[in-house]
Design a protein around this motif. Sequence first.
Motif, PDB file in Angstrom:
ATOM      1  N   THR A   8       0.910  -1.017   0.165  1.00  0.00           N
ATOM      2  CA  THR A   8      -0.140   0.057  -0.118  1.00  0.00           C
ATOM      3  C   THR A   8       0.912   1.343  -0.168  1.00  0.00           C
ATOM      4  N   ARG A   9       1.882   1.289   0.892  1.00  0.00           N
ATOM      5  CA  ARG A   9       2.682   2.429   0.977  1.00  0.00           C
ATOM      6  C   ARG A   9       3.439   2.709  -0.370  1.00  0.00           C
ATOM      7  N   ILE A  10       4.034   1.557  -1.196  1.00  0.00           N
ATOM      8  CA  ILE A  10       4.453   1.767  -2.541  1.00  0.00           C
ATOM      9  C   ILE A  10       3.568   2.072  -3.534  1.00  0.00           C
ATOM     10  N   ILE A  11       2.297   1.763  -3.291  1.00  0.00           N
ATOM     11  CA  ILE A  11       1.208   2.370  -4.416  1.00  0.00           C
ATOM     12  C   ILE A  11       0.973   3.893  -4.083  1.00  0.00           C
ATOM     13  N   TYR A  12       0.825   4.083  -2.772  1.00  0.00           N
ATOM     14  CA  TYR A  12       0.617   5.510  -2.504  1.00  0.00           C
ATOM     15  C   TYR A  12       1.924   6.682  -2.768  1.00  0.00           C
ATOM     16  N   SER A  13       3.032   6.160  -2.830  1.00  0.00           N
ATOM     17  CA  SER A  13       4.385   6.503  -3.156  1.00  0.00           C
ATOM     18  C   SER A  13       4.247   6.834  -4.673  1.00  0.00           C
ATOM     19  N   ILE A  14       4.192   5.870  -5.462  1.00  0.00           N
ATOM     20  CA  ILE A  14       4.068   6.027  -6.684  1.00  0.00           C
ATOM     21  C   ILE A  14       2.819   6.832  -7.271  1.00  0.00           C
ATOM     22  N   THR A  15       1.843   6.804  -6.575  1.00  0.00           N
ATOM     23  CA  THR A  15       0.815   7.751  -7.110  1.00  0.00           C
ATOM     24  C   THR A  15       1.141   9.379  -6.701  1.00  0.00           C
ATOM     25  N   ILE A  16       1.876   9.467  -5.673  1.00  0.00           N
ATOM     26  CA  ILE A  16       2.168  10.890  -5.325  1.00  0.00           C
ATOM     27  C   ILE A  16       3.176  11.713  -6.439  1.00  0.00           C
ATOM     28  N   VAL A  17       4.098  10.581  -6.684  1.00  0.00           N
ATOM     29  CA  VAL A  17       5.115  10.914  -7.616  1.00  0.00           C
ATOM     30  C   VAL A  17       4.365  11.404  -9.103  1.00  0.00           C
ATOM     31  N   LEU A  18       3.484  10.827  -9.349  1.00  0.00           N
ATOM     32  CA  LEU A  18       2.663  10.808 -10.647  1.00  0.00           C
ATOM     33  C   LEU A  18       1.895  12.287 -10.611  1.00  0.00           C
ATOM     34  N   CYS A  19       1.709  12.864  -9.181  1.00  0.00           N
ATOM     35  CA  CYS A  19       1.204  13.966  -9.091  1.00  0.00           C
ATOM     36  C   CYS A  19       1.964  15.094  -9.590  1.00  0.00           C
ATOM     37  N   PHE A  20       3.303  14.810  -9.687  1.00  0.00           N
ATOM     38  CA  PHE A  20       4.149  15.949 -10.031  1.00  0.00           C
ATOM     39  C   PHE A  20       4.060  16.112 -11.652  1.00  0.00           C
ATOM     40  N   MET A  21       3.419  14.979 -12.441  1.00  0.00           N
ATOM     41  CA  MET A  21       3.624  14.999 -13.819  1.00  0.00           C
ATOM     42  C   MET A  21       2.521  16.112 -14.237  1.00  0.00           C
ATOM     43  N   PRO A  22       2.745  16.948 -15.480  1.00  0.00           N
ATOM     44  CA  PRO A  22       1.814  18.011 -15.710  1.00  0.00           C
ATOM     45  C   PRO A  22       0.515  17.410 -16.264  1.00  0.00           C
ATOM     46  N   PHE A  23       0.571  16.292 -16.639  1.00  0.00           N
ATOM     47  CA  PHE A  23      -0.924  15.938 -17.338  1.00  0.00           C
ATOM     48  C   PHE A  23      -1.938  15.360 -16.269  1.00  0.00           C
ATOM     49  N   VAL A  24      -1.356  15.478 -14.989  1.00  0.00           N
ATOM     50  CA  VAL A  24      -2.243  14.906 -13.827  1.00  0.00           C
ATOM     51  C   VAL A  24      -2.904  16.247 -13.396  1.00  0.00           C
ATOM     52  N   SER A  25      -4.254  16.401 -13.540  1.00  0.00           N
ATOM     53  CA  SER A  25      -4.916  17.565 -13.036  1.00  0.00           C
ATOM     54  C   SER A  25      -5.524  17.498 -11.821  1.00  0.00           C
ATOM     55  N   PRO A  26      -5.847  18.258 -10.942  1.00  0.00           N
ATOM     56  CA  PRO A  26      -6.684  18.289  -9.769  1.00  0.00           C
ATOM     57  C   PRO A  26      -7.633  17.509  -9.725  1.00  0.00           C
ATOM     58  N   ALA A  27      -8.408  17.618 -10.661  1.00  0.00           N
ATOM     59  CA  ALA A  27      -9.793  16.550 -10.623  1.00  0.00           C
ATOM     60  C   ALA A  27      -9.311  15.246 -10.637  1.00  0.00           C
ATOM     61  N   MET A  28      -7.990  15.016 -11.531  1.00  0.00           N
ATOM     62  CA  MET A  28      -7.735  13.805 -11.701  1.00  0.00           C
ATOM     63  C   MET A  28      -7.113  13.009 -10.414  1.00  0.00           C
ATOM     64  N   ALA A  29      -6.619  14.071  -9.460  1.00  0.00           N
ATOM     65  CA  ALA A  29      -5.833  13.440  -8.596  1.00  0.00           C
ATOM     66  C   ALA A  29      -6.945  13.030  -7.457  1.00  0.00           C
ATOM     67  N   LEU A  30      -8.264  13.903  -7.457  1.00  0.00           N
ATOM     68  CA  LEU A  30      -9.184  13.747  -6.485  1.00  0.00           C
ATOM     69  C   LEU A  30      -9.712  12.390  -6.749  1.00  0.00           C
ATOM     70  N   ILE A  31     -10.009  12.285  -7.861  1.00  0.00           N
ATOM     71  CA  ILE A  31     -10.652  11.009  -8.446  1.00  0.00           C
ATOM     72  C   ILE A  31      -9.953   9.745  -8.229  1.00  0.00           C
ATOM     73  N   ALA A  32      -8.496   9.842  -8.346  1.00  0.00           N
ATOM     74  CA  ALA A  32      -7.603   8.738  -7.902  1.00  0.00           C
ATOM     75  C   ALA A  32      -7.641   8.425  -6.417  1.00  0.00           C
ATOM     76  N   GLY A  33      -7.619   9.339  -5.799  1.00  0.00           N
ATOM     77  CA  GLY A  33      -7.644   9.353  -4.083  1.00  0.00           C
ATOM     78  C   GLY A  33      -9.024   8.656  -3.844  1.00  0.00           C
ATOM     79  N   LEU A  34     -10.268   8.929  -4.306  1.00  0.00           N
ATOM     80  CA  LEU A  34     -11.320   8.390  -4.159  1.00  0.00           C
ATOM     81  C   LEU A  34     -11.343   6.940  -4.512  1.00  0.00           C
TER      82      LEU A  34
END
Length: 312
Positions: A8-34
């Motif tokens: 689970t920690r690895i999945i979270y870490s990878i997802t957080i790193v992806l949040c630094f990518m320009p193609f990841v919008s705020p809406a996409m991040a919220l949906i991913a968290g949900l």
Amino acid sequence: MNLNPKTTRIIYSITIVLCFMPFVSPAMALIAGLALSFAGLKNTGFSKFTPLVLQAAIVLMGFGMNLSQAIQASKSGFFLTASSVTFTLTMGLLIGKLLGVEKKISWLIASGTAICGGSAIAAIAPVIRAKDYQISFSLIVVFILNAVALLIFPFIGHHFNLGQEVFGMWSAIAIHDTSSVVGAGATYGPQALEIATTVKLTRALWIIPLSLLIATVNKDDQKGKVKIPWFIALFVLALAAAHFLPHWEPTFDHLNWLGKRGMVIALLLIGTNMSLKEMKQAGLKSLLLGIVLWLLTGTLSLSLLMNQVFGI
């Protein structure tokens, strides 16, 4: 889904790193968290930092605001901006109370509608100590209406033959997030884009007095003390630094970028703390509040602008 804590920690870490990518919008991040939350993948080790990340993002984004431009825009539109912000907040709280919406959700949706969408919600949330499900639901409402506005506002503007100046002012008042305001203005024309951007920037500065006002109104019930949102003071310092130290602009641009990406991460973490039960708890009444308030603000401001009540 049952996974061991390390996975689970690895999945979270990878997802957080992806949040630094320009193609990841705020809406996409919220949906991913949900999605992570609904899949049963929760990690309190990460989610406990949500308030800190949220506040740090707000401060860092202050380095990207042009204070001179905002002040210049406020000279011609201060009365209109002050009136619309006050009206929207008042009506939001009143309608929320009539519908039986939770007070904190009413504050968040009203603030997001009155000022600058998700950024205002993010700034106000720690001041009123909003719960994650209250923040998430408010953001979802704003994101939906924001997307709808981006699509239909230019069409409405052409239908009523609005001038670019009037359309720019209207979009800055009635569209939630700055990104969609800029998008709608750019679609309508260059003058509409310039006016929409500067007026929206002026409205964003209202985060500061609004946060202080809400901190005063929402006192600690037990101690009777005002909870001062100290991160707002840092936000003001960031604005001042960007204005008085122009030779540091390249550095400030990097800090602003980091703030925007930090906001994306914060929305991801907010989403991971939300559950279906809490979404049901927020209820359709909250969604109705957002829709009614948005329609009221949009139609009234358009009517006033078309009739040149404010001499526009």
